[in-house]
Design an enzyme around this catalytic site. Structure first.
Site: not given
Ligand code: GLN
Length: 486
Positions: A79, A154, A178
């Site tokens: 990532k 994400s 995420s």
């Molecule tokens: N959907 C979550 C956010 O937007 C996911 C964040 C994450 O786990 N990096 O904060």
């Protein structure tokens, strides 16, 4: 031979028996990326030359009978929020568009030491903020099961790459879901470790008290093998813990008959898609068939988790993103004076979701509002943690849906941030409490994968992996792979 369909154990066996070379494996993966990633856009950058060079080195070492590492010749995608030395790391943001890190994240470094081959960096929501990968400054990633749908986020690029066999395994980060939500949307395994189990050193910080690093794979055993390497204390992350690391692979085959599994009723209330609910309930029945005890439990603070997160997280984001000002860090847009430089740089190079959270965070921390927002959210956080502690006195593992729906169409939540935030409802409580959880393929609804989430008590990665493995062996879901139009 289709080498991109093999597991880590199968690759290792093939290498040991000289059935195929590392170069052949890496070449097949690179060819698959070349053929399919134009449609998926899972990768932001691919490094064929260095991947093949590394493969040649490993093949030579193999031929010479040298010790080549626990994950030698295993293709990995990373990532783009994790630093990779000399390889572009953007966090999905324009402000880091040309950033070349001078060192590797600890998780990456440990995997390199064990012989993995980094194929490239995967797309993600800007600074890991989002649930669909649509917040990436470089365009979205597409779901390999249906190109009109999101892969989740994400870490959407990592999940899509593994689902489409463009990489064997991948790394992601999980701050509120995420890793697990994209794993669920793409039909792969995603593991979010206990906070403090895997070093955050070299992970571009989003919300530091929630951020974790973990693996994606197509099978449970492959995630266990990656976890084995990345878990453990690191002097460069003060929140990483010295606890000994379990033998995750050995744990997989232990019996699950002695486990009690709790089904928290609050996770099956309003907002959960009826067909996803059905699929997850059927998945939970498999545990009963495996001889485990399944009971209903209650986590009454669940309704507060999302609200607490969306106060505490932006507070941390606003602090962590302050460094990207064109002077201390990041790209710069020149201007006549310092203030104008800040305005232009941050105004033009940060996306709207990043700006929204910086503003929210600055607001909830400001004097006069601190008590009513930030402090209350921290109180809720403690209540949620206590709720889990209570539940884990009764049960070993909690089983829930990973996300309220299957993968949704691109664009369906982009104009309504709140509806996007609701995607995290089942994953966020786990980060609030710092617990480990895994999402694994748990069935299909309308030909789209459904994720089953197993949550464990702190440091019980080996227990959730064991239960996940037993489930995987008893069900066919992990054998299905998406067929992409050529
Ligand atoms: N959907 C979550 C956010 O937007 C996911 C964040 C994450 O786990 N990096 O904060």
């Amino acid at each position: 031979m289709e080498l991109t369909k093999l597991t880590i154990a199968e690759l290792q066996q093939g290498y040991a028996n000289r059935q195929f070379s590392v170069t052949e494996v890496v070449s097949q993966y690179l060819a698959a990326i070349g053929k399919l990633d134009g449609k998926l856009k899972a990768f932001l950058v691919v490094q064929p030359e260095s991947a093949l060079a590394r493969a040649t080195e490993l093949d030579r070492a193999l031929a010479a009978g040298k010790e080549i590492g626990a994950l030698a010749g295993v293709p990995l995608a990373v990532k783009d929020c994790l630093l990779t030395k000399g390889l572009q790391t953007t966090a999905g943001s324009q402000i880091l568009a040309h950033y070349l890190p001078p060192y590797n994240a600890t998780a990456v470094e440990r995997l390199i030491k064990e012989g993995v081959i980094i194929l490239g960096k995967t797309n993600c929501d800007e600074f890991a903020m989002g649930s669909s990968t649509e917040n990436s400054a470089f365009g979205p990633t597409y779901n390999p099961w249906d190109l009109t749908r999101v892969p989740g986020g994400s870490s959407g690029g990592s999940a899509a790459a593994v689902a489409a066999s463009l990489s064997l395994v991948a790394l992601g980060s999980d701050t509120a879901g995420s890793i697990r939500q994209p794993a669920s949307f793409c039909g792969v395994v995603g593991l979010k470790p206990t906070y403090g189990r895997v070093s955050r050193f070299g992970l571009i910080a989003m919300a530091s008290s929630f951020d974790t690093v973990g693996p994606f794979s197509r099978t449970v055993a492959d995630s266990a093998q990656v976890m084995q390497i990345i878990a453990g204390q690191d002097a460069r992350d003060a929140t990483s813990q010295a606890r000994p690391v379990d033998d995750y692979l050995a744990a997989l085959t232990k019996p699950v008959k002695d486990l009690t599994i709790g089904v928290p009723q609050e996770f099956f209330a309003d907002g959960l898609d009826k067909y996803v609910a059905q699929a997850v309930r059927q998945a939970i029945d498999v545990f009963t068939n495996l001889g485990a005890r399944v009971i209903s439990v209650s986590l009454p603070t669940l309704p507060y988790a999302l609200a607490a997160y969306y106060v505490i997280m932006p507070a941390e984001v606003s602090a962590n993103l302050a460094r990207y000002d064109g002077i201390k860090f990041g790209e710069r847009i020149q201007a006549d004076n310092l203030l104008a430089l800040y305005h232009k740089t941050r105004g033009q190079l940060l996306g709207s979701e990043a700006k929204r959270r910086i503003m929210l965070g600055t607001y909830v921390l400001s004097s006069g509002y601190y008590e009513s927002y930030y402090k209350r959210a921290q109180t809720a956080r403690r209540a949620i943690q206590a709720d889990f502690v209570r539940a884990f006195k009764e049960v070993d593992v909690l089983a829930t849906p990973t996300a309220p729906t299957v993968a949704f169409p691109l664009g369906s939540h982009t104009s309504d941030p709140l509806s996007m935030y609701l995607q995290d409802v089942y994953t966020v409580p786990v980060n609030i409490a710092g617990l480990p959880a895994i999402s694994l393929p748990g069935g299909f609804v309308d030909k789209l994968p459904v994720g089953l989430q197993l949550i464990g008590s702190a440091w019980s990665e080996s227990t959730i992996l064991r239960l996940a493995y037993a489930y995987e062996q008893a069900t066919p879901w992990h054998n299905y792979t998406p067929t992409l139009p050529a």
